[in-house]
Design a protein around this motif. Structure first.
Motif, PDB file in Angstrom:
ATOM      1  N   LYS A   1       0.777  -0.899   0.008  1.00  0.00           N
ATOM      2  CA  LYS A   1      -0.061   0.218  -0.282  1.00  0.00           C
ATOM      3  C   LYS A   1       0.872   1.021  -0.016  1.00  0.00           C
ATOM      4  O   LYS A   1       0.546   1.949  -0.853  1.00  0.00           O
ATOM      5  N   LEU A   2       1.860   1.382   0.881  1.00  0.00           N
ATOM      6  CA  LEU A   2       2.731   2.653   1.082  1.00  0.00           C
ATOM      7  C   LEU A   2       2.992   2.416  -0.301  1.00  0.00           C
ATOM      8  O   LEU A   2       3.553   3.846  -1.269  1.00  0.00           O
ATOM      9  N   VAL A   3       3.857   1.172  -0.848  1.00  0.00           N
ATOM     10  CA  VAL A   3       4.382   1.619  -2.187  1.00  0.00           C
ATOM     11  C   VAL A   3       3.252   2.152  -3.360  1.00  0.00           C
ATOM     12  O   VAL A   3       3.704   3.540  -4.804  1.00  0.00           O
ATOM     13  N   ALA A   4       2.451   1.611  -3.638  1.00  0.00           N
ATOM     14  CA  ALA A   4       1.133   2.682  -4.633  1.00  0.00           C
ATOM     15  C   ALA A   4       0.954   3.283  -4.361  1.00  0.00           C
ATOM     16  O   ALA A   4       0.974   4.837  -5.227  1.00  0.00           O
ATOM     17  N   ALA A   5       0.866   4.172  -3.183  1.00  0.00           N
ATOM     18  CA  ALA A   5       1.055   5.427  -2.223  1.00  0.00           C
ATOM     19  C   ALA A   5       1.610   6.596  -3.197  1.00  0.00           C
ATOM     20  O   ALA A   5       1.957   7.860  -3.144  1.00  0.00           O
ATOM     21  N   LEU A   6       3.511   6.351  -3.124  1.00  0.00           N
ATOM     22  CA  LEU A   6       4.183   6.685  -3.408  1.00  0.00           C
ATOM     23  C   LEU A   6       4.149   7.040  -4.986  1.00  0.00           C
ATOM     24  O   LEU A   6       5.248   7.570  -5.570  1.00  0.00           O
ATOM     25  N   GLN A   7       3.267   6.219  -5.649  1.00  0.00           N
ATOM     26  CA  GLN A   7       3.986   6.405  -6.932  1.00  0.00           C
ATOM     27  C   GLN A   7       2.271   7.209  -7.434  1.00  0.00           C
ATOM     28  O   GLN A   7       1.751   6.385  -8.779  1.00  0.00           O
ATOM     29  N   THR A   8       1.355   7.816  -7.095  1.00  0.00           N
ATOM     30  CA  THR A   8       0.243   7.759  -8.094  1.00  0.00           C
ATOM     31  C   THR A   8       0.227   9.442  -8.295  1.00  0.00           C
ATOM     32  O   THR A   8       1.247  10.499  -8.065  1.00  0.00           O
ATOM     33  N   PRO A   9      -0.757   9.609  -9.038  1.00  0.00           N
ATOM     34  CA  PRO A   9      -0.533  10.954  -9.920  1.00  0.00           C
ATOM     35  C   PRO A   9      -0.447  12.539  -8.687  1.00  0.00           C
ATOM     36  O   PRO A   9      -0.311  13.672  -8.931  1.00  0.00           O
ATOM     37  N   GLU A  10      -1.002  12.215  -7.577  1.00  0.00           N
ATOM     38  CA  GLU A  10      -1.364  12.752  -6.907  1.00  0.00           C
ATOM     39  C   GLU A  10      -0.234  13.123  -5.723  1.00  0.00           C
ATOM     40  O   GLU A  10       0.705  14.319  -6.119  1.00  0.00           O
ATOM     41  N   VAL A  11       0.833  12.676  -5.985  1.00  0.00           N
ATOM     42  CA  VAL A  11       2.434  12.626  -5.641  1.00  0.00           C
ATOM     43  C   VAL A  11       3.500  12.442  -6.347  1.00  0.00           C
ATOM     44  O   VAL A  11       4.959  13.857  -6.176  1.00  0.00           O
ATOM     45  N   GLU A  12       2.970  12.810  -7.616  1.00  0.00           N
ATOM     46  CA  GLU A  12       3.804  13.263  -8.951  1.00  0.00           C
ATOM     47  C   GLU A  12       3.860  14.711  -9.182  1.00  0.00           C
ATOM     48  O   GLU A  12       4.767  15.484  -9.061  1.00  0.00           O
ATOM     49  N   THR A  13       2.094  15.795  -9.169  1.00  0.00           N
ATOM     50  CA  THR A  13       1.955  16.564  -8.708  1.00  0.00           C
ATOM     51  C   THR A  13       2.650  17.152  -7.782  1.00  0.00           C
ATOM     52  O   THR A  13       2.936  18.236  -8.020  1.00  0.00           O
ATOM     53  N   PHE A  14       2.136  16.296  -6.755  1.00  0.00           N
ATOM     54  CA  PHE A  14       3.228  17.108  -5.697  1.00  0.00           C
ATOM     55  C   PHE A  14       4.544  17.355  -5.547  1.00  0.00           C
ATOM     56  O   PHE A  14       5.321  19.221  -4.850  1.00  0.00           O
ATOM     57  N   ILE A  15       5.031  16.574  -6.167  1.00  0.00           N
ATOM     58  CA  ILE A  15       6.799  16.502  -6.069  1.00  0.00           C
ATOM     59  C   ILE A  15       6.772  17.778  -7.207  1.00  0.00           C
ATOM     60  O   ILE A  15       8.171  18.866  -6.818  1.00  0.00           O
ATOM     61  N   LYS A  16       6.559  18.134  -8.507  1.00  0.00           N
ATOM     62  CA  LYS A  16       6.522  18.738  -9.739  1.00  0.00           C
ATOM     63  C   LYS A  16       6.133  20.364  -8.751  1.00  0.00           C
ATOM     64  O   LYS A  16       6.801  21.584  -9.191  1.00  0.00           O
ATOM     65  N   ASP A  17       4.833  20.540  -8.488  1.00  0.00           N
ATOM     66  CA  ASP A  17       4.537  21.864  -7.373  1.00  0.00           C
ATOM     67  C   ASP A  17       5.857  22.259  -6.248  1.00  0.00           C
ATOM     68  O   ASP A  17       5.961  23.214  -6.515  1.00  0.00           O
ATOM     69  N   THR A  18       5.899  21.319  -4.972  1.00  0.00           N
ATOM     70  CA  THR A  18       6.874  21.706  -4.737  1.00  0.00           C
ATOM     71  C   THR A  18       8.270  22.170  -4.947  1.00  0.00           C
ATOM     72  O   THR A  18       8.965  22.812  -4.408  1.00  0.00           O
ATOM     73  N   TYR A  19       9.021  21.164  -5.520  1.00  0.00           N
ATOM     74  CA  TYR A  19      10.140  21.486  -5.726  1.00  0.00           C
ATOM     75  C   TYR A  19      10.961  22.217  -6.910  1.00  0.00           C
ATOM     76  O   TYR A  19      12.134  22.091  -7.138  1.00  0.00           O
ATOM     77  N   LYS A  20       9.897  21.892  -7.672  1.00  0.00           N
ATOM     78  CA  LYS A  20      10.542  23.142  -9.016  1.00  0.00           C
ATOM     79  C   LYS A  20      11.500  22.590 -10.099  1.00  0.00           C
ATOM     80  O   LYS A  20      12.646  22.880 -10.637  1.00  0.00           O
ATOM     81  N   GLY A  21      11.822  21.640 -10.606  1.00  0.00           N
ATOM     82  CA  GLY A  21      12.476  21.231 -10.630  1.00  0.00           C
ATOM     83  C   GLY A  21      14.118  20.239  -9.884  1.00  0.00           C
ATOM     84  O   GLY A  21      14.785  19.777 -10.454  1.00  0.00           O
ATOM     85  N   ALA A  22      14.003  20.598  -8.483  1.00  0.00           N
ATOM     86  CA  ALA A  22      15.097  19.956  -7.759  1.00  0.00           C
ATOM     87  C   ALA A  22      14.669  18.576  -7.989  1.00  0.00           C
ATOM     88  O   ALA A  22      15.966  17.893  -7.502  1.00  0.00           O
ATOM     89  N   VAL A  23      13.902  18.349  -7.390  1.00  0.00           N
ATOM     90  CA  VAL A  23      13.262  16.714  -7.377  1.00  0.00           C
ATOM     91  C   VAL A  23      12.556  16.571  -8.515  1.00  0.00           C
ATOM     92  O   VAL A  23      11.655  16.809  -8.759  1.00  0.00           O
ATOM     93  N   VAL A  24      12.828  15.308  -9.191  1.00  0.00           N
ATOM     94  CA  VAL A  24      12.577  14.788 -10.832  1.00  0.00           C
ATOM     95  C   VAL A  24      11.317  13.312 -10.514  1.00  0.00           C
ATOM     96  O   VAL A  24      11.845  12.570  -9.764  1.00  0.00           O
ATOM     97  N   PRO A  25      10.161  13.423 -10.727  1.00  0.00           N
ATOM     98  CA  PRO A  25       9.475  11.996 -10.090  1.00  0.00           C
ATOM     99  C   PRO A  25      10.106  10.746 -10.860  1.00  0.00           C
ATOM    100  O   PRO A  25      10.711  11.577 -13.051  1.00  0.00           O
ATOM    101  N   ALA A  26      10.692   9.724 -10.754  1.00  0.00           N
ATOM    102  CA  ALA A  26      10.801   8.540 -11.411  1.00  0.00           C
ATOM    103  C   ALA A  26      10.386   7.440 -11.445  1.00  0.00           C
ATOM    104  O   ALA A  26      10.969   6.310 -10.887  1.00  0.00           O
ATOM    105  N   PHE A  27       9.200   7.288 -10.644  1.00  0.00           N
ATOM    106  CA  PHE A  27       8.501   6.345 -10.922  1.00  0.00           C
ATOM    107  C   PHE A  27       9.113   5.373 -11.793  1.00  0.00           C
ATOM    108  O   PHE A  27       8.700   5.271 -12.615  1.00  0.00           O
ATOM    109  N   ASP A  28       8.877   3.767 -10.329  1.00  0.00           N
ATOM    110  CA  ASP A  28      10.202   2.552 -11.415  1.00  0.00           C
ATOM    111  C   ASP A  28      10.911   2.623 -11.918  1.00  0.00           C
ATOM    112  O   ASP A  28      11.064   1.438 -12.790  1.00  0.00           O
ATOM    113  N   LYS A  29      11.365   3.406 -11.891  1.00  0.00           N
ATOM    114  CA  LYS A  29      12.780   3.585 -13.376  1.00  0.00           C
ATOM    115  C   LYS A  29      13.598   2.373 -12.331  1.00  0.00           C
ATOM    116  O   LYS A  29      13.809   3.456 -11.242  1.00  0.00           O
TER     117      LYS A  29
END
Length: 296
Positions: free
Chosen positions: A268-296
């Motif tokens: 459940k934790l794995v699934a929660a870390l890889q949602t569209p909501e988390v992707e948006t949170f990372i992009k909006d919060t860190y402005k490119g300093a942190v980049v989503p990379a799910f399952d990479k």
């Protein structure tokens, strides 16, 4: 007047006694069949009690404060709705989260990339495993003394992390920007011993990764992990002299043990870390300093 025979009195008395016994027997029969006696469950099925609610599970997760703990705290409410309570334990070093996970004081950790985990397992004889890829933190070089890399003088002091994986990552970044030349045969396991050319005679200083933001005044430039840069209020996209490309192979991962990787709460934790909501949170919060990379 003729006297009544005593025989009839005896018969009358016997009749009254038998009637009384008959009445008592009837009451006893009523009581046995439920009458005024307390009811019993004997011979009947008890009504099923309602099913208890699913029991909540608490996961203790070790993480560095930024961005890892912030991402975990962001998903905590959604996980709570699924019966998983996150207890985020913050660490400021890269050793204890792995040690405590291996010793089962933690259920998982979130702070490191695959090369670091591989090296740590090899050094310690551990068998910690990757559970999911989450994001990349492009590695940057910072300075409090110069504003552009062209200002760096010959013989300058350059600080890099002292752990093998991040130290190698820093050296590769320096080489990509023309400051040194490395033996290509070393690959990602490169060390200072693999510096093939250092024509400007830079002094390479290896220090604990967490201390690097604090020594910027003592060195000319320092290669700093993004999580430590963020904690020191350095903006990688604005303050770094140069930085890795967003396609860096150093994906930050959720790490578990082999014995609990497949547990329902971990999944459940794995699934929660890889949602569209988390992707948006990372992009909006860190402005490119942190980049989503799910399952990479």
């Amino acid at each position: 007047m003729r006297k009544k025979s005593p025989f009839w009195f005896v018969l009358l008395a016997l009749a009254l006694m038998l009637a009384a016994c008959g009445n008592n027997g009837g009451n006893a029969g009523n009581n046995a069949s439920g009458g005024n006696a307390a009811p019993t469950n004997e011979g009947t099925e008890a009504s099923p009690s309602p099913s208890p609610a699913a029991e909540e599970v608490t996961l203790k997760i070790g993480a560095t404060p930024k961005p890892h703990a912030e991402i975990l705290n962001f998903i905590a409410p959604a996980l709570k709705e699924q019966g998983v309570i996150l207890e985020v334990m913050e660490f400021t070093d890269y050793v204890q989260p792995n040690v405590q996970l291996y010793e089962k004081q933690l259920d998982a950790n979130f702070f490191q990339h695959v090369p670091y985990l591989d090296q740590f397992n090899a050094d310690k004889g551990y068998d910690l495993v990757r559970a999911a890829g989450v994001h990349v933190e492009p590695f940057g070089v910072y300075s409090s003394k110069i504003k552009a890399i062209e200002e760096l003088k010959d013989g300058a002091k350059i600080a890099i992390p002292n752990d093998p994986s991040n130290g190698g990552r820093a050296l590769i970044l320096l080489a990509q920007n023309g400051l040194i030349e490395l033996d290509e045969a070393a690959g990602v396991d490169v060390t200072v011993a693999d510096i093939k050319a250092n024509p400007r005679e830079f002094e390479i200083v290896e220090l604990e990764a967490a201390t690097l933001p604090r020594v910027l005044d003592e060195v000319d430039i320092a290669a700093i992990n993004t999580n430590y840069a963020l904690e020191a209020d350095l903006n990688p996209m604005e303050d770094a002299l140069f930085i890795e490309n967003a396609d860096s192979p150093y994906v930050n991962i959720l790490v578990t043990r082999p014995d609990n990787k497949e547990d329902a709460a971990i999944q459940k934790l794995v699934a929660a870390l890889q949602t569209p909501e988390v992707e948006t949170f990372i992009k909006d919060t860190y402005k490119g300093a942190v980049v989503p990379a799910f399952d990479k």
